[in-house]
Scaffold this motif. Structure first.
Motif, PDB file in Angstrom:
ATOM      1  N   GLY A 117      -0.549   9.133  10.977  1.00 18.27           N
ATOM      2  CA  GLY A 117      -1.943   9.545  11.159  1.00 18.27           C
ATOM      3  C   GLY A 117      -2.149  10.390  12.404  1.00 18.27           C
ATOM      4  O   GLY A 117      -3.276  10.717  12.743  1.00 18.27           O
ATOM      5  N   GLY A 118      -1.078  10.729  13.107  1.00 16.76           N
ATOM      6  CA  GLY A 118      -1.174  11.616  14.278  1.00 16.76           C
ATOM      7  C   GLY A 118      -1.279  10.842  15.575  1.00 16.76           C
ATOM      8  O   GLY A 118      -0.828   9.693  15.679  1.00 16.76           O
ATOM      9  N   ALA A 119      -1.891  11.471  16.560  1.00 17.06           N
ATOM     10  CA  ALA A 119      -2.008  10.843  17.888  1.00 17.06           C
ATOM     11  C   ALA A 119      -2.736   9.511  17.764  1.00 17.06           C
ATOM     12  O   ALA A 119      -3.800   9.442  17.142  1.00 17.06           O
ATOM     13  CB  ALA A 119      -2.787  11.778  18.808  1.00 17.06           C
ATOM     14  N   ARG A 120      -2.162   8.427  18.372  1.00 14.51           N
ATOM     15  CA  ARG A 120      -2.834   7.121  18.282  1.00 14.51           C
ATOM     16  C   ARG A 120      -4.098   7.190  19.115  1.00 14.51           C
ATOM     17  O   ARG A 120      -4.059   7.315  20.353  1.00 14.51           O
ATOM     18  CB  ARG A 120      -1.912   5.995  18.765  1.00 14.51           C
ATOM     19  N   PHE A 176       7.434  18.440  21.634  1.00  9.92           N
ATOM     20  CA  PHE A 176       7.446  19.902  21.421  1.00  9.92           C
ATOM     21  C   PHE A 176       8.416  20.578  22.395  1.00  9.92           C
ATOM     22  O   PHE A 176       9.134  21.509  22.040  1.00  9.92           O
ATOM     23  CB  PHE A 176       6.052  20.523  21.624  1.00  9.92           C
ATOM     24  N   LEU A 219      -1.161  12.209  23.514  1.00 11.60           N
ATOM     25  CA  LEU A 219      -1.058  13.678  23.585  1.00 11.60           C
ATOM     26  C   LEU A 219       0.163  14.067  24.410  1.00 11.60           C
ATOM     27  O   LEU A 219       0.923  14.971  24.052  1.00 11.60           O
ATOM     28  CB  LEU A 219      -2.315  14.279  24.214  1.00 11.60           C
ATOM     29  N   ALA A 251      -0.712  15.117  10.611  1.00  8.80           N
ATOM     30  CA  ALA A 251      -2.048  15.659  10.876  1.00  8.80           C
ATOM     31  C   ALA A 251      -2.231  16.081  12.318  1.00  8.80           C
ATOM     32  O   ALA A 251      -1.593  15.554  13.216  1.00  8.80           O
ATOM     33  CB  ALA A 251      -3.089  14.596  10.520  1.00  8.80           C
ATOM     34  N   GLY A 252      -3.143  17.032  12.512  1.00 10.92           N
ATOM     35  CA  GLY A 252      -3.485  17.467  13.866  1.00 10.92           C
ATOM     36  C   GLY A 252      -2.307  18.150  14.530  1.00 10.92           C
ATOM     37  O   GLY A 252      -1.466  18.779  13.896  1.00 10.92           O
ATOM     38  N   GLY A 253      -2.217  17.966  15.865  1.00  5.79           N
ATOM     39  CA  GLY A 253      -1.154  18.612  16.633  1.00  5.79           C
ATOM     40  C   GLY A 253       0.234  18.192  16.192  1.00  5.79           C
ATOM     41  O   GLY A 253       1.223  18.886  16.476  1.00  5.79           O
ATOM     42  N   MET A 271      -7.243  16.744   0.631  1.00  3.88           N
ATOM     43  CA  MET A 271      -6.059  16.918   1.495  1.00  3.88           C
ATOM     44  C   MET A 271      -4.989  17.737   0.765  1.00  3.88           C
ATOM     45  O   MET A 271      -4.301  18.551   1.360  1.00  3.88           O
ATOM     46  CB  MET A 271      -5.489  15.549   1.876  1.00  3.88           C
ATOM     47  N   LYS A 311      -2.567  -6.739  19.633  1.00  3.54           N
ATOM     48  CA  LYS A 311      -1.856  -6.332  18.405  1.00  3.54           C
ATOM     49  C   LYS A 311      -0.357  -6.212  18.614  1.00  3.54           C
ATOM     50  O   LYS A 311       0.093  -5.707  19.648  1.00  3.54           O
ATOM     51  CB  LYS A 311      -2.377  -4.983  17.908  1.00  3.54           C
ATOM     52  N   ALA A 331       0.355   0.602  11.984  1.00  2.00           N
ATOM     53  CA  ALA A 331      -0.728   1.410  12.582  1.00  2.00           C
ATOM     54  C   ALA A 331      -0.703   2.848  12.067  1.00  2.00           C
ATOM     55  O   ALA A 331      -0.908   3.802  12.823  1.00  2.00           O
ATOM     56  CB  ALA A 331      -0.638   1.388  14.102  1.00  2.00           C
ATOM     57  N   SER A 353       0.991   5.965  13.620  1.00  2.00           N
ATOM     58  CA  SER A 353       0.361   6.776  14.677  1.00  2.00           C
ATOM     59  C   SER A 353       1.230   6.784  15.935  1.00  2.00           C
ATOM     60  O   SER A 353       1.971   5.838  16.206  1.00  2.00           O
ATOM     61  CB  SER A 353      -1.048   6.253  14.999  1.00  2.00           C
ATOM     62  N   LYS A 379       0.846  -1.202   0.000  1.00  2.00           N
ATOM     63  CA  LYS A 379       0.000   0.000   0.000  1.00  2.00           C
ATOM     64  C   LYS A 379       0.888   1.261   0.000  1.00  2.00           C
ATOM     65  O   LYS A 379       0.626   2.233  -0.716  1.00  2.00           O
ATOM     66  CB  LYS A 379      -0.917  -0.013   1.228  1.00  2.00           C
TER      67      LYS A 379
HETATM   68  C1  HXC Z   1      -4.654   5.010  15.323  1.00  2.00           C
HETATM   69  C2  HXC Z   1      -4.491   5.135  13.045  1.00  2.00           C
HETATM   70  C3  HXC Z   1      -4.473   6.548  13.100  1.00  2.00           C
HETATM   71  C4  HXC Z   1      -4.536   7.150  14.374  1.00  2.00           C
HETATM   72  C5  HXC Z   1      -4.335   5.948  11.045  1.00  2.00           C
HETATM   73  N1  HXC Z   1      -4.418   4.824  11.755  1.00  2.00           N
HETATM   74  N2  HXC Z   1      -4.368   7.021  11.849  1.00  2.00           N
HETATM   75  N3  HXC Z   1      -4.581   4.382  14.139  1.00  2.00           N
HETATM   76  N4  HXC Z   1      -4.626   6.362  15.447  1.00  2.00           N
HETATM   77  N5  HXC Z   1      -4.490   8.475  14.523  1.00  2.00           N
HETATM   78  C6  HXC Z   1      -4.396   3.460  11.255  1.00  2.00           C
HETATM   79  C7  HXC Z   1      -5.677   3.105  10.513  1.00  2.00           C
HETATM   80  O1  HXC Z   1      -6.676   2.675  11.406  1.00  2.00           O
HETATM   81  C8  HXC Z   1      -5.183   1.972   9.620  1.00  2.00           C
HETATM   82  O2  HXC Z   1      -5.091   0.815  10.416  1.00  2.00           O
HETATM   83  C9  HXC Z   1      -3.769   2.406   9.287  1.00  2.00           C
HETATM   84  O3  HXC Z   1      -3.385   3.325  10.289  1.00  2.00           O
HETATM   85  C10 HXC Z   1      -3.674   3.087   7.951  1.00  2.00           C
HETATM   86  O4  HXC Z   1      -4.624   4.145   7.908  1.00  2.00           O
HETATM   87  P1  HXC Z   1      -5.637   4.371   6.700  1.00  2.00           P
HETATM   88  O5  HXC Z   1      -6.712   5.270   7.174  1.00  2.00           O
HETATM   89  O6  HXC Z   1      -6.021   3.042   6.121  1.00  2.00           O
HETATM   90  O7  HXC Z   1      -4.681   5.093   5.661  1.00  2.00           O
HETATM   91  P2  HXC Z   1      -5.049   6.192   4.594  1.00  2.00           P
HETATM   92  O8  HXC Z   1      -6.295   5.835   3.880  1.00  2.00           O
HETATM   93  O9  HXC Z   1      -3.817   6.389   3.789  1.00  2.00           O
HETATM   94  O10 HXC Z   1      -5.344   7.529   5.438  1.00  2.00           O
HETATM   95  C11 HXC Z   1      -4.345   8.146   6.206  1.00  2.00           C
HETATM   96  C12 HXC Z   1      -4.942   9.225   7.121  1.00  2.00           C
HETATM   97  C13 HXC Z   1      -6.098   8.638   7.941  1.00  2.00           C
HETATM   98  C14 HXC Z   1      -5.417  10.376   6.268  1.00  2.00           C
HETATM   99  C15 HXC Z   1      -3.805   9.737   7.990  1.00  2.00           C
HETATM  100  O11 HXC Z   1      -5.672   7.409   8.548  1.00  2.00           O
HETATM  101  C16 HXC Z   1      -6.589   9.556   8.997  1.00  2.00           C
HETATM  102  O12 HXC Z   1      -7.325  10.491   8.732  1.00  2.00           O
HETATM  103  N6  HXC Z   1      -6.190   9.263  10.243  1.00  2.00           N
HETATM  104  C17 HXC Z   1      -6.587  10.044  11.388  1.00  2.00           C
HETATM  105  C18 HXC Z   1      -5.932  11.380  11.361  1.00  2.00           C
HETATM  106  C19 HXC Z   1      -6.253  12.156  12.603  1.00  2.00           C
HETATM  107  O13 HXC Z   1      -7.305  12.780  12.701  1.00  2.00           O
HETATM  108  N7  HXC Z   1      -5.396  11.948  13.608  1.00  2.00           N
HETATM  109  C20 HXC Z   1      -5.576  12.468  14.951  1.00  2.00           C
HETATM  110  C21 HXC Z   1      -5.222  13.897  14.862  1.00  2.00           C
HETATM  111  S1  HXC Z   1      -5.408  14.666  16.405  1.00  2.00           S
HETATM  112  P3  HXC Z   1      -5.381  -0.632   9.823  1.00  2.00           P
HETATM  113  O14 HXC Z   1      -5.258  -1.518  11.033  1.00  2.00           O
HETATM  114  O15 HXC Z   1      -6.744  -0.587   9.254  1.00  2.00           O
HETATM  115  O16 HXC Z   1      -4.325  -0.872   8.792  1.00  2.00           O
HETATM  116  C22 HXC Z   1      -3.866  14.725  16.925  1.00  2.00           C
HETATM  117  C23 HXC Z   1      -3.779  15.419  18.234  1.00  2.00           C
HETATM  118  C24 HXC Z   1      -2.369  15.667  18.598  1.00  2.00           C
HETATM  119  O17 HXC Z   1      -2.960  14.282  16.359  1.00  2.00           O
HETATM  120  C25 HXC Z   1      -2.350  16.855  19.509  1.00  2.00           C
HETATM  121  C26 HXC Z   1      -0.976  17.168  19.943  1.00  2.00           C
HETATM  122  C27 HXC Z   1      -0.953  18.534  20.555  1.00  2.00           C
END
Ligand code: HXC
Length: 514
Positions: free
Chosen positions: A131-134, A149, A142, A170-172, A210, A69, A98, A101, A28
């Motif tokens: 994908g950012g914060a797990r 940072f 977080l 993405a995100g923070g 995006m 996992k 994952a 993340s 992928k």
């Molecule tokens: C856990 C995650 C994950 C996340 C992706 N995965 N993001 N697992 N936490 N944040 C996992 C998916 O479940 C999937 O697992 C694998 O990673 C691949 O992701 P896909 O979605 O299949 O990939 P893709 O289609 O290429 O899309 C990528 C993506 C999307 C655009 C990044 O995954 C997405 O939108 N993720 C969430 C982004 C987000 O909102 N993150 C949180 C932000 S808030 P499997 O097991 O199915 O393979 C943040 C706060 C931080 O970060 C604050 C700090 C101050």
């Protein structure tokens, strides 16, 4: 000697972890036109130099079925190696595990290598693909970002910190790159945003891709978040190698001197700048006419292009160039160009890189948009950065140096060490036309032939002020030089400035107009 059985077990364990998220996830990744985390490291580092650590780290998530996992290396590869012979610390998020993340152990691997780079005083490179914060790890992830940072901030100005965005960030997560010195992006691969398309659709009802929201071009041309844009990952790695050749390992080490070659003869300095003050030209040609081998690595080339910043070498030593660009908006200073050069000046100062400033500007950009966008606050950054900088600071006035622009562009008054001017330079409060219209308004209005009178007054003004000699007579300009003398004058000025040492008043830190 280790037993054969134990060695075999180690080999097996390694092999398993090195598979990352498995064959399907790797396919992928490849289908998206991306290299895997380890392939990226191998492509960037000197051959055979990479040593990986924390290969066997395991995640600690216990909710949402995570306990069953296995996440190899917890989705991030960390280690040390070298680039161009210089030691570095590196981490690369592994999207195949994952989605790269960030959970608590993933963050701990990153912070461990960050601590290492700060302790060892060597550059840190972070490859972001995540994908950012797990989500399953909640506040632990977080907390992990917060720890990153904090370290980014602590290390700022001590070791070079480079962020490479090779996937989603993405995100923070975007705030770690934003706190580092240089951000590299690759067309169609890099995506950076605080709130993604899904959130925007939910909250605002707007559809956006995006790419349109936070793709590589957006950050290189519109937001200024990215410093280097590449078409491919391979080109991006070459850019990183080039940058590392210009900058020191830390703020306590000098930049190494590199073998000198004269500038390319195709950049003929005497013919680049037109005498007609209204004619544009590309100031990068002037830069290339004075640098060794005519090399110049431009930073933020496509954003706020009315100012040019970047690195070159003069007589083998790295110099940071700041130059007004007359072919874009006549080279004016505005909100974005002030931000751009203010930060670059502070970077060079932090890492002891001398500054050469090339001046040709009509001043600050007038207009309601600029005033309301805060040109006062942003413009002040240039004044602050130049005034604060203690590295050798050399200015060459090529043509126009009007008004606030004259003062801001590393004038003597902000403590330039050397100010040179070409014979065509004009140092004045404003351009001759504007000046004549204001100070001779009554005479022009009362004249039988106002146009003739205006021209006469413009000529008088040019005769009196539009030259470098009034400023030279006051000692604000040290020397009026011929364009062809520029490189040798710069070599000399940089040479005598090598041991520059000046003090600043004792303080915790200043309060720059952020
Ligand atoms: C856990 C995650 C994950 C996340 C992706 N995965 N993001 N697992 N936490 N944040 C996992 C998916 O479940 C999937 O697992 C694998 O990673 C691949 O992701 P896909 O979605 O299949 O990939 P893709 O289609 O290429 O899309 C990528 C993506 C999307 C655009 C990044 O995954 C997405 O939108 N993720 C969430 C982004 C987000 O909102 N993150 C949180 C932000 S808030 P499997 O097991 O199915 O393979 C943040 C706060 C931080 O970060 C604050 C700090 C101050």
């Amino acid at each position: 000697m280790a037993s054969t059985k134990k060695v075999k077990e180690l080999q097996q364990r390694r092999e398993e972890v090195l598979l990352g998220g498995g064959e399907k996830a790797i396919q992928k990744q490849v289908a998206m036109g991306k290299l895997t985390a380890r392939e990226r490291i191998v492509a960037l580092l000197d051959e055979g130099s990479f040593n990986e650590y924390d290969l066997f780290v395991e995640h600690e998530a216990r909710d949402f079925g995570m306990e069953q996992k296995v996440l190899h290396g917890d989705g991030v590869v960390t280690g040390t190696g070298s680039i161009g012979g210089k030691p570095i610390c590196i981490y690369a998020q592994d999207f195949t595990v994952a989605g790269g993340s960030l959970g608590s152990m993933h963050a701990r691997k990153i912070t461990k290598i960050m601590d290492h780079s700060l302790k060892m005083r060597i550059p840190l490179i972070g490859i972001n693909d995540s994908g950012g914060a797990r989500i399953q790890e909640g506040v632990s992830s977080l907390a992990g970002y917060g720890e990153i940072f904090f370290r980014n901030t602590l290390a700022s100005g001590v070791i070079p910190q480079i962020s490479v965005i090779l996937g989603p960030c993405a995100g923070g997560a975007v705030y770690s790159p934003a706190l580092t010195d240089f951000v590299f992006v690759v067309d169609k691969i890099s995506k950076m945003f605080i709130t993604g398309p899904e959130v925007i659709k939910t909250v605002l009802g707007e559809e956006i891709s995006m790419e349109e929201l936070g793709g590589a071009r957006v950050h290189s041309e519109i937001t200024g978040n990215a410093h280097f844009f590449a078409e491919t990952e391979a080109e991006c790695f070459d850019q990183i190698k080039e940058l590392l050749s210009y900058i020191p390992r830390s703020n306590s080490e000098p930049v190494e001197k590199i073998k000198v070659a004269e500038p390319d003869k195709k950049y003929s300095i005497s013919r680049i700048v037109p005498a007609d003050k209204k004619m544009p030209y590309d100031v990068r040609d002037v830069i290339r006419s004075v640098t060794d081998s005519s090399d110049f690595q431009e930073v933020q080339a496509k954003w706020a292009a009315n100012i040019v910043i970047g690195f070159g070498r003069i007589d083998g030593k790295t110099v940071g160039f700041v130059a007004n660009q007359p072919k874009v908006l006549a080279g004016v200073l505005d909100v974005d160009s002030s931000d751009k050069c203010g930060r670059f000046i502070r970077y060079c100062d932090a890492f002891n890189i001398p500054l050469v400033t090339l001046v040709d500007l009509p001043g600050y950009l007038p207009g309601v948009d600029q005033e309301h966008a805060g040109v006062i606050r942003h413009g002040a950054k240039v004044l602050y950065a130049y005034s604060e900088a203690t590295v050798p600071k050399i200015t060459v006035i090529l043509r126009k140096a009007y008004g606030g622009g004259y003062i801001a562009m590393n004038s003597r008054h902000l403590r330039a060490d050397f100010v040179f001017a070409w014979p065509d330079a004009e140092v004045a409060v404003m351009g001759p036309e504007g000046a004549a219209n204001i100070i001779f308004r009554k005479e022009i209005a009362a004249a039988d032939d106002p146009d003739k009178m205006r021209q006469q007054k413009v000529d008088e003004y040019i005769e009196k002020f539009a030259n470098p000699y009034v400023a030279a007579a006051k000692g604000f300009i040290d020397s009026v030089i011929e364009p062809k003398e520029t490189r040798s004058v710069l070599i000399h000025a940089l040479g005598v400035s090598v041991n520059k040492s000046i003090g600043i008043p004792q303080k915790k830190h200043g309060i720059p107009p952020f």
